[in-house]
Design an enzyme around this catalytic site. Structure first.
Site, mmCIF file in Angstrom:
data_model
loop_
_atom_site.group_PDB
_atom_site.id
_atom_site.type_symbol
_atom_site.label_atom_id
_atom_site.label_comp_id
_atom_site.label_asym_id
_atom_site.label_seq_id
_atom_site.Cartn_x
_atom_site.Cartn_y
_atom_site.Cartn_z
ATOM 1 N N HIS A 198 -8.327 -8.014 -16.113
ATOM 2 C CA HIS A 198 -8.801 -8.988 -15.276
ATOM 3 C C HIS A 198 -9.527 -10.297 -15.803
ATOM 4 O O HIS A 198 -9.476 -11.251 -15.270
ATOM 5 C CB HIS A 198 -10.008 -8.347 -14.398
ATOM 6 N N ARG A 306 -9.004 -11.819 -3.540
ATOM 7 C CA ARG A 306 -10.217 -10.803 -4.331
ATOM 8 C C ARG A 306 -11.553 -11.057 -4.044
ATOM 9 O O ARG A 306 -11.986 -12.143 -4.395
ATOM 10 C CB ARG A 306 -9.697 -10.786 -5.802
ATOM 11 N N ARG A 342 -8.964 -8.875 0.562
ATOM 12 C CA ARG A 342 -8.972 -7.408 0.098
ATOM 13 C C ARG A 342 -10.489 -6.799 0.202
ATOM 14 O O ARG A 342 -11.523 -7.766 -0.598
ATOM 15 C CB ARG A 342 -8.246 -7.393 -1.342
ATOM 16 N N GLU A 444 -0.567 0.669 -5.463
ATOM 17 C CA GLU A 444 -1.071 0.461 -6.860
ATOM 18 C C GLU A 444 -1.405 1.763 -7.772
ATOM 19 O O GLU A 444 -1.700 1.848 -8.840
ATOM 20 C CB GLU A 444 -2.225 -0.554 -7.000
ATOM 21 N N ASN A 467 -0.009 -4.622 -11.204
ATOM 22 C CA ASN A 467 -0.852 -4.639 -12.503
ATOM 23 C C ASN A 467 -1.356 -3.117 -12.484
ATOM 24 O O ASN A 467 -1.375 -2.629 -13.778
ATOM 25 C CB ASN A 467 -1.999 -5.621 -12.385
ATOM 26 N N ASP A 468 -1.843 -2.626 -11.597
ATOM 27 C CA ASP A 468 -2.387 -1.182 -11.751
ATOM 28 C C ASP A 468 -1.204 0.077 -11.655
ATOM 29 O O ASP A 468 -1.355 0.783 -12.208
ATOM 30 C CB ASP A 468 -3.310 -1.193 -10.619
ATOM 31 N N ARG A 478 -4.298 -1.533 -18.921
ATOM 32 C CA ARG A 478 -3.774 -2.862 -18.628
ATOM 33 C C ARG A 478 -4.501 -3.930 -19.387
ATOM 34 O O ARG A 478 -4.090 -4.843 -19.771
ATOM 35 C CB ARG A 478 -3.873 -3.188 -17.044
ATOM 36 N N CYS A 515 1.806 -8.982 -5.219
ATOM 37 C CA CYS A 515 0.676 -9.536 -5.448
ATOM 38 C C CYS A 515 0.299 -9.473 -6.782
ATOM 39 O O CYS A 515 -1.047 -10.099 -7.110
ATOM 40 C CB CYS A 515 -0.378 -9.493 -4.422
#
Ligand code: PEP
Ligand code: MG
Length: 583
Positions: A198, A306, A342, A444, A467-468, A478, A515
């Site tokens: 992140h 987010r 989200r 994810e 990403n996840d 990650r 996304c």
């Protein structure tokens, strides 16, 4: 003092280059010297401590004054924090306790302070009170400043780096990164962190040149304020560049600016394929300050909002009104383009003090209580968010997205709560949209991808969080620089899970978007289109480049490319096929 050029490789996480003086930001606690002192020396030692207190008070006041000149930054939150720190240093238990211990125990000021810090932290923890527990961080922050002052070490925090400087640090948390004002800081380089963590995501959202995972030796080679080059594209940190290197980079920086100018023209053009197909290209939003850039990037709405930023860098939970104010403002500014909110995705590498009470220390936070799991366990968190989101929907089209879903049951529970909130708000006579907003599911977690059929039956749309998905499929953290080279979105297992989810979405007739950061790399655009993706949501900085790529591709060729890729099983071969693809 080293003046020779040193090149360190790391992970380039943003499309930018910075050339500026480097400042080492050291937030870690220094080693505490422990000395017994003679009772006769106690008054002098107390005096030394009081001088350090005065110096820190001065530093904090100066910092506060500097922030007050910059109201448009994250100054408000930081100012509150500085006020708390100033209060703590003005005759608090921390200061009184240290003075007392110097005399009573006959020990030096640093040792006395360290003992009080530990004692206070233990007492706060024992009280099991959320608000008080969060004060431990403040004690730690003020205590560290005092220790550094006593040891005559410079205390350089992120917000006190001189204008235009490059920040070098061991690690910068996502919450700290969110506080960076990209107009003040030219770039960052850290030892820890991976491309999809992140901190990297936030750095990209700020358009901040960043290199993470740099060799720790960089710290030894950094002389204060020496010139550094942060190459966020190729993942290099260059300290004390030679004249030739500097000139070459200045030229690259210039080319980059020209490229950006040229790409600006694409904002007004549609994201259409060469053979006519329409693609929806939306933007990811991390921080509200991105909104202007998102609007001028030509995005067709926000595909991933987010909401974590509202919970970071504060000790208390944001109220419904506060959340409503923040998010309805964004809906209004998007002027009819949809916004996909989200729900809270805290946990893992994304921590927020305000929800600290709910998250016990965990050995494996990435597999712990986070995101939708936390929202369902503590329904008041989800209800407050839903209510703010539903009310924001009165000002423009909104969608709601659930993070880290594993089972259809979670979506059903979340939907039931959404319906209840809708009914409650109606009864209260609140202004609402005409219809209930669509409720979507992030794919994810591998389990979600493998149950995509059952999830599609209860979801209005899917968003692929690569990403996840990559992290959990290949079991590679990650954000961990040590295994960053193994973090591979092209692993065939990841691609198969994506294909399976996209197909399930198609069969159920629901839209499927991507996304995750994979969608923001033009190298993968043809593959994603070929797998059936027609909706992308990417950081605003990547948007023009992805649109340019889409406009250069045909569906036919993209599908052929995807078939070619999906027929391979060797990850190295897949990488080669993707790298060799030409539209
Ligand atoms: C993802 O996991 O791909 C995603 C988009 O969510 P985040 O990066 O916020 O975890
Ligand atoms: Mg995620």
């Amino acid at each position: 003092m080293p003046t020779q050029e040193r090149i360190f490789s790391g992970i380039g996480v943003s499309h930018g280059i910075a050339i500026a003086p480097a400042y080492l930001v050291q937030l870690e606690r220094p080693k505490v010297p422990e000395r017994r002192i003679d009772p006769a020396d106690a008054p002098a030692e107390q005096k030394r401590f009081e001088l350090a207190v005065a110096r820190v008070r001065q530093e904090l006041s100066e910092l506060k004054a500097k922030l007050e000149d910059k109201p448009e930054t994250a100054a408000e939150e930081v100012t509150l924090l500085l006020d708390a720190h100033l209060a703590m240093i003005s005759g608090s238990r921390l200061v009184r306790g240290a003075l007392k211990r110097i005399a009573d125990e006959g020990i030096n000021a640093e040792w006395a302070l360290d003992r009080v810090m530990r004692e206070l932290a233990d007492q706060f923890r024992a009280l099991k009170d959320n608000y008080i527990a969060t004060r431990i961080d403040d004690v730690e922050a003020v205590g560290n400043r005092l220790l550094r002052a006593l040891l005559d070490l410079p205390y350089l925090s992120l917000d006190s780096v001189p204008l235009g400087g490059v920040v070098l640090a061991r690690e910068i948390s996502p919450a700290d990164t969110a506080l960076i004002d990209p107009r003040r800081i030219a770039g960052i380089a850290t030892i820890h962190g991976g491309a999809a963590g992140h901190t990297a995501v936030v750095a990209r959202s700020l358009g901040l040149p960043a290199v993470l995972g740099v060799d720790p030796a960089m710290l030894e080679h950094t002389a204060h304020a020496h010139l550094a080059i942060v190459d966020g594209i190729e993942g290099k940190l260059i300290l004390n560049p030679s004249d030739a290197t500097r000139v070459a980079y200045e030229k690259r920086l210039d080319d980059l600016k020209k490229d950006r100018e040229a790409l600006k023209e694409i904002a007004a053009l549609p994201a259409v394929l060469k053979d006519g197909g329409d693609v929806i290209l939306r933007a990811n939003l991390e921080l509200p300050r991105e909104i202007e850039a998102i609007k001028s990037s030509g995005a067709r709405g926000i595909g991933l909002f987010r909401t974590e930023f509202m919970f970071m860098n504060r000790s208390t939970l944001p109220s419904e009104e506060e959340q409503f104010e923040a998010i309805s403002g964004i809906v209004k500014q998007m002027q009819g383009e949809s916004v996909t909110f989200r729900t809270l995705d805290i946990g893992g590498d994304k921590l927020a003090k305000s929800v600290g009470e709910y998250l016990a220390e965990a050995a494996n936070p990435a597999l712990g209580l986070r995101a939708i799991r936390l929202s369902l366990k503590e329904p008041h968190l989800l209800r407050t968010q839903y209510r703010a989101m539903l009310r924001a929907g009165a000002f423009g089209p909104v969608r709601i997205l659930l993070p880290m879903v594993t089972t259809a049951h979670e979506v059903e529970q979340a939907r039931r709560m959404l319906n209840e909130c809708w009914q409650d708000l109606k009864k209260e006579g609140k202004k609402l949209p005409d219809t209930l907003p669509p409720l979507g599911t992030m794919i994810e977690i591998p389990a979600a991808a493998l149950s995509a059929d059952s999830l599609a039956a209860v979801s209005d749309f899917f968003a692929l969080g690569t990403n996840d998905l990559v992290q959990y499929t290949v079991a590679i953290d990650r954000g961990n620089d040590q295994v960053a080279a193994l973090y591979n979105p092209l692993n065939p297992a990841v691609l198969r899970l994506m294909e399976f989810s996209i197909e399930a979405g198609k069969r159920a007739g629901i839209p499927v978007s991507i996304c995750g950061e994979m969608g923001a790399d033009p190298k993968y655009t043809a593959l994603l289109l070929g797998l059936g993706i027609r909706e992308f949501s990417v950081g605003f900085a990547s948007l023009p480049r992805i649109k340019q790529r889409i406009r250069s591709l045909s569906l036919e060729k993209s599908e052929e490319h995807a078939r070619h890729v999906m027929n391979q099983y060797d990850p190295a071969r897949i990488i080669a096929v993707v790298n060799q693809f030409r539209p």
